[in-house]
Design a protein around this motif. Structure first.
Motif, PDB file in Angstrom:
ATOM      1  N   LEU A 192      11.446 -30.370  54.385  1.00 35.28           N
ATOM      2  CA  LEU A 192      12.543 -29.461  54.715  1.00 35.28           C
ATOM      3  C   LEU A 192      13.088 -28.778  53.456  1.00 35.28           C
ATOM      4  O   LEU A 192      13.370 -27.562  53.466  1.00 35.28           O
ATOM      5  CB  LEU A 192      13.661 -30.218  55.430  1.00 35.28           C
ATOM      6  N   ALA A 193      13.229 -29.532  52.369  1.00 37.60           N
ATOM      7  CA  ALA A 193      13.715 -28.941  51.123  1.00 37.60           C
ATOM      8  C   ALA A 193      12.748 -27.879  50.615  1.00 37.60           C
ATOM      9  O   ALA A 193      13.172 -26.801  50.158  1.00 37.60           O
ATOM     10  CB  ALA A 193      13.904 -30.030  50.064  1.00 37.60           C
ATOM     11  N   ALA A 194      11.439 -28.153  50.710  1.00 42.20           N
ATOM     12  CA  ALA A 194      10.441 -27.182  50.256  1.00 42.20           C
ATOM     13  C   ALA A 194      10.502 -25.909  51.093  1.00 42.20           C
ATOM     14  O   ALA A 194      10.427 -24.791  50.556  1.00 42.20           O
ATOM     15  CB  ALA A 194       9.048 -27.788  50.315  1.00 42.20           C
ATOM     16  N   VAL A 195      10.652 -26.044  52.411  1.00 43.25           N
ATOM     17  CA  VAL A 195      10.745 -24.879  53.295  1.00 43.25           C
ATOM     18  C   VAL A 195      11.973 -24.044  52.944  1.00 43.25           C
ATOM     19  O   VAL A 195      11.913 -22.802  52.864  1.00 43.25           O
ATOM     20  CB  VAL A 195      10.785 -25.320  54.774  1.00 43.25           C
ATOM     21  N   LEU A 196      13.101 -24.708  52.707  1.00 37.33           N
ATOM     22  CA  LEU A 196      14.332 -23.985  52.392  1.00 37.33           C
ATOM     23  C   LEU A 196      14.266 -23.327  51.012  1.00 37.33           C
ATOM     24  O   LEU A 196      14.784 -22.219  50.819  1.00 37.33           O
ATOM     25  CB  LEU A 196      15.530 -24.937  52.466  1.00 37.33           C
ATOM     26  N   VAL A 197      13.628 -23.986  50.046  1.00 40.94           N
ATOM     27  CA  VAL A 197      13.471 -23.388  48.721  1.00 40.94           C
ATOM     28  C   VAL A 197      12.606 -22.136  48.812  1.00 40.94           C
ATOM     29  O   VAL A 197      12.916 -21.094  48.215  1.00 40.94           O
ATOM     30  CB  VAL A 197      12.873 -24.397  47.726  1.00 40.94           C
ATOM     31  N   THR A 231      13.893 -18.388  48.016  1.00 43.85           N
ATOM     32  CA  THR A 231      13.207 -17.576  47.007  1.00 43.85           C
ATOM     33  C   THR A 231      12.684 -16.279  47.621  1.00 43.85           C
ATOM     34  O   THR A 231      12.840 -15.191  47.040  1.00 43.85           O
ATOM     35  CB  THR A 231      12.043 -18.361  46.394  1.00 43.85           C
ATOM     36  N   ALA A 232      12.073 -16.373  48.802  1.00 45.40           N
ATOM     37  CA  ALA A 232      11.495 -15.193  49.450  1.00 45.40           C
ATOM     38  C   ALA A 232      12.566 -14.184  49.837  1.00 45.40           C
ATOM     39  O   ALA A 232      12.392 -12.969  49.639  1.00 45.40           O
ATOM     40  CB  ALA A 232      10.697 -15.612  50.681  1.00 45.40           C
ATOM     41  N   THR A 233      13.688 -14.653  50.375  1.00 47.25           N
ATOM     42  CA  THR A 233      14.750 -13.722  50.779  1.00 47.25           C
ATOM     43  C   THR A 233      15.390 -13.059  49.558  1.00 47.25           C
ATOM     44  O   THR A 233      15.780 -11.883  49.628  1.00 47.25           O
ATOM     45  CB  THR A 233      15.825 -14.450  51.598  1.00 47.25           C
ATOM     46  N   THR A 234      15.490 -13.790  48.451  1.00 47.28           N
ATOM     47  CA  THR A 234      16.009 -13.179  47.219  1.00 47.28           C
ATOM     48  C   THR A 234      15.095 -12.054  46.750  1.00 47.28           C
ATOM     49  O   THR A 234      15.554 -10.953  46.405  1.00 47.28           O
ATOM     50  CB  THR A 234      16.131 -14.237  46.113  1.00 47.28           C
ATOM     51  N   VAL A 264      12.520 -16.736  40.556  1.00 51.70           N
ATOM     52  CA  VAL A 264      12.014 -17.855  39.753  1.00 51.70           C
ATOM     53  C   VAL A 264      13.144 -18.840  39.449  1.00 51.70           C
ATOM     54  O   VAL A 264      12.961 -20.062  39.536  1.00 51.70           O
ATOM     55  CB  VAL A 264      11.377 -17.338  38.444  1.00 51.70           C
ATOM     56  N   VAL A 265      14.317 -18.302  39.100  1.00 47.85           N
ATOM     57  CA  VAL A 265      15.466 -19.165  38.809  1.00 47.85           C
ATOM     58  C   VAL A 265      15.826 -20.009  40.021  1.00 47.85           C
ATOM     59  O   VAL A 265      16.052 -21.231  39.915  1.00 47.85           O
ATOM     60  CB  VAL A 265      16.672 -18.311  38.365  1.00 47.85           C
ATOM     61  N   PHE A 266      15.873 -19.379  41.206  1.00 47.64           N
ATOM     62  CA  PHE A 266      16.230 -20.128  42.416  1.00 47.64           C
ATOM     63  C   PHE A 266      15.135 -21.116  42.812  1.00 47.64           C
ATOM     64  O   PHE A 266      15.431 -22.197  43.327  1.00 47.64           O
ATOM     65  CB  PHE A 266      16.516 -19.159  43.559  1.00 47.64           C
ATOM     66  N   ALA A 267      13.894 -20.747  42.593  1.00 48.34           N
ATOM     67  CA  ALA A 267      12.798 -21.650  42.942  1.00 48.34           C
ATOM     68  C   ALA A 267      12.826 -22.898  42.068  1.00 48.34           C
ATOM     69  O   ALA A 267      12.651 -24.024  42.555  1.00 48.34           O
ATOM     70  CB  ALA A 267      11.458 -20.934  42.802  1.00 48.34           C
ATOM     71  N   VAL A 268      13.063 -22.715  40.759  1.00 51.22           N
ATOM     72  CA  VAL A 268      13.094 -23.852  39.837  1.00 51.22           C
ATOM     73  C   VAL A 268      14.332 -24.712  40.085  1.00 51.22           C
ATOM     74  O   VAL A 268      14.257 -25.948  40.126  1.00 51.22           O
ATOM     75  CB  VAL A 268      13.062 -23.357  38.372  1.00 51.22           C
ATOM     76  N   GLY A 269      15.482 -24.045  40.248  1.00 54.11           N
ATOM     77  CA  GLY A 269      16.707 -24.800  40.467  1.00 54.11           C
ATOM     78  C   GLY A 269      16.820 -25.383  41.860  1.00 54.11           C
ATOM     79  O   GLY A 269      17.500 -26.398  42.066  1.00 54.11           O
ATOM     80  N   GLY A 270      16.142 -24.751  42.828  1.00 54.78           N
ATOM     81  CA  GLY A 270      16.276 -25.169  44.218  1.00 54.78           C
ATOM     82  C   GLY A 270      15.826 -26.588  44.495  1.00 54.78           C
ATOM     83  O   GLY A 270      16.346 -27.244  45.400  1.00 54.78           O
ATOM     84  N   ILE A 271      14.865 -27.076  43.731  1.00 50.73           N
ATOM     85  CA  ILE A 271      14.359 -28.435  43.990  1.00 50.73           C
ATOM     86  C   ILE A 271      15.399 -29.497  43.627  1.00 50.73           C
ATOM     87  O   ILE A 271      15.258 -30.659  44.008  1.00 50.73           O
ATOM     88  CB  ILE A 271      13.048 -28.695  43.222  1.00 50.73           C
ATOM     89  N   ALA A 272      16.457 -29.098  42.906  1.00 51.59           N
ATOM     90  CA  ALA A 272      17.523 -30.040  42.556  1.00 51.59           C
ATOM     91  C   ALA A 272      18.760 -29.854  43.425  1.00 51.59           C
ATOM     92  O   ALA A 272      19.744 -30.580  43.256  1.00 51.59           O
ATOM     93  CB  ALA A 272      17.894 -29.889  41.080  1.00 51.59           C
ATOM     94  N   PHE A 273      18.725 -28.901  44.362  1.00 48.83           N
ATOM     95  CA  PHE A 273      19.876 -28.647  45.227  1.00 48.83           C
ATOM     96  C   PHE A 273      19.812 -29.553  46.457  1.00 48.83           C
ATOM     97  O   PHE A 273      18.742 -29.737  47.051  1.00 48.83           O
ATOM     98  CB  PHE A 273      19.908 -27.191  45.695  1.00 48.83           C
TER      99      PHE A 273
END
Length: 331
Positions: free
Chosen positions: A175-180, A184-187, A221-230
């Motif tokens: 679920l976290a991977a799908v949301l990340v 990222t895609a919507t950004t 890229v910023v959201f993709a890298v940071g997203g895994i910690a959200f």
């Protein structure tokens, strides 16, 4: 460090109260139709919080759109300044900033909605993270904090967990991977939509275009890298916010595009098609409506007005002004 911590608390404490008030309000309503301790009630409360925040930011978004449009329209003038003062970087910077000021725009206006959301984003992040340990903030009671921090989506995916601390939990990681990916895609698509549809050809080159292209690739890229910690709850917030931005921007570009852009041409075509369906006269475009230049004709000479015999006698034989005397000279 204590001084910086005091400043952080001074800034974040009001945000904790604002966010918790909205969350608790939505959760109280949703708790009447959904299990109050379930993850779905809390996730939908986070979605409701996102919608309230984005609705409050609409005036800022309108200002951002106007500033962005002005930036696009003054790009030819920016290029002229670059040609004129390209040898003097300091003078070029001064003249460019003066041009921005006169046009009522700011090259960094497109970043304002993101910058204003960041404190709210971090406040929600901290609220969820500390609620998982039973610590309450704002109007969250300890009981609500425990419910919020321990809520599980689909009965087995804690919304306070992240991709990094999933401890091998496949559901959390998936679920976290799908949301990340969605975040990222919507950004990326939101920024790409702006550049491909609502920027004139002149604005696709120059410093403003370079800034937009940088944001196009750097932010995802910023959201993709940071997203895994959200936490998953925070990922729902940011993905919902991006979807709002995409829809809001699509509406503005479709109905009020900048002149000289592909979106503007598409709107003109839709307007013509709509008028044709209704049987109304189709308005010509600015190019079609422009009249053809008339052929220049030689200026005709003004002829003297003819007088009656009585007028000539009463005038003492004088000719009217503009007439000819003997020899062809004007009097």
């Amino acid at each position: 460090m204590g001084f910086l911590g005091d400043i952080g608390n001074f800034i974040m404490t009001p945000l904790y109260y604002v966010i918790s008030v909205v969350l608790v309000g939505f959760h109280t309503l949703l708790g009447k139709v959904l299990p109050a301790d379930g993850g779905m009630a809390w996730v939908l409360s986070i979605v409701g919080l996102t919608l309230v925040i984005r609705a409050a930011l609409i005036p800022l978004f309108v200002k951002q759109i106007k500033s962005s449009r002005n930036m696009q329209l003054i790009q030819p003038k920016v290029k002229e300044l670059q040609k004129k003062y390209g040898h003097d970087r300091e003078r070029l910077a001064q003249e460019t900033m003066k041009l921005y000021k006169d046009a009522g725009t700011n090259p960094f206006a497109s970043c304002l909605p993101i910058l204003l959301q960041m404190p709210i984003f971090f406040a929600l992040f901290r609220l969820i993270d500390q609620a998982a340990d039973g610590r309450a903030h704002g109007v969250l009671t300890e009981a609500r904090a425990e419910s919020f921090g321990g809520a599980e989506l689909f009965g087995r995916i804690p919304i306070a967990d992240t991709f990094l601390n999933a401890d091998g939990h496949i559901g959390v990681m998936l679920l976290a991977a799908v949301l990340v990916v969605a975040m990222t895609a919507t950004t990326f698509l939101t920024q790409r939509q702006l550049m491909s549809k609502n920027m004139p050809a002149d604005a696709l080159t120059g410093p403003y275009a370079q800034q937009q292209k940088m944001l196009l690739y750097v932010l995802p890229v910023v959201f993709a890298v940071g997203g895994i910690a959200f936490p998953i709850g925070v990922l729902f917030y940011w993905t919902t916010s991006n979807l709002w931005t995409m829809g809001q921007q699509f509406y503005v570009i479709r109905n009020n595009p900048a002149p000289g852009t592909p979106a503007f041409a598409a709107k003109q075509e839709r307007d013509r098609a709509k008028a044709a369906r209704k049987g109304e006269p189709v308005e010509a475009t600015a190019v079609e409506a422009a009249p053809e230049p008339e052929e220049r004709r030689p200026t005709q000479r003004q002829q003297p007005r003819k007088q009656t015999r009585q007028q000539r006698k009463s005038g003492g034989g004088q000719r009217p002004s503009g007439g000819r005397t003997e020899g062809g000279k004007q009097k």
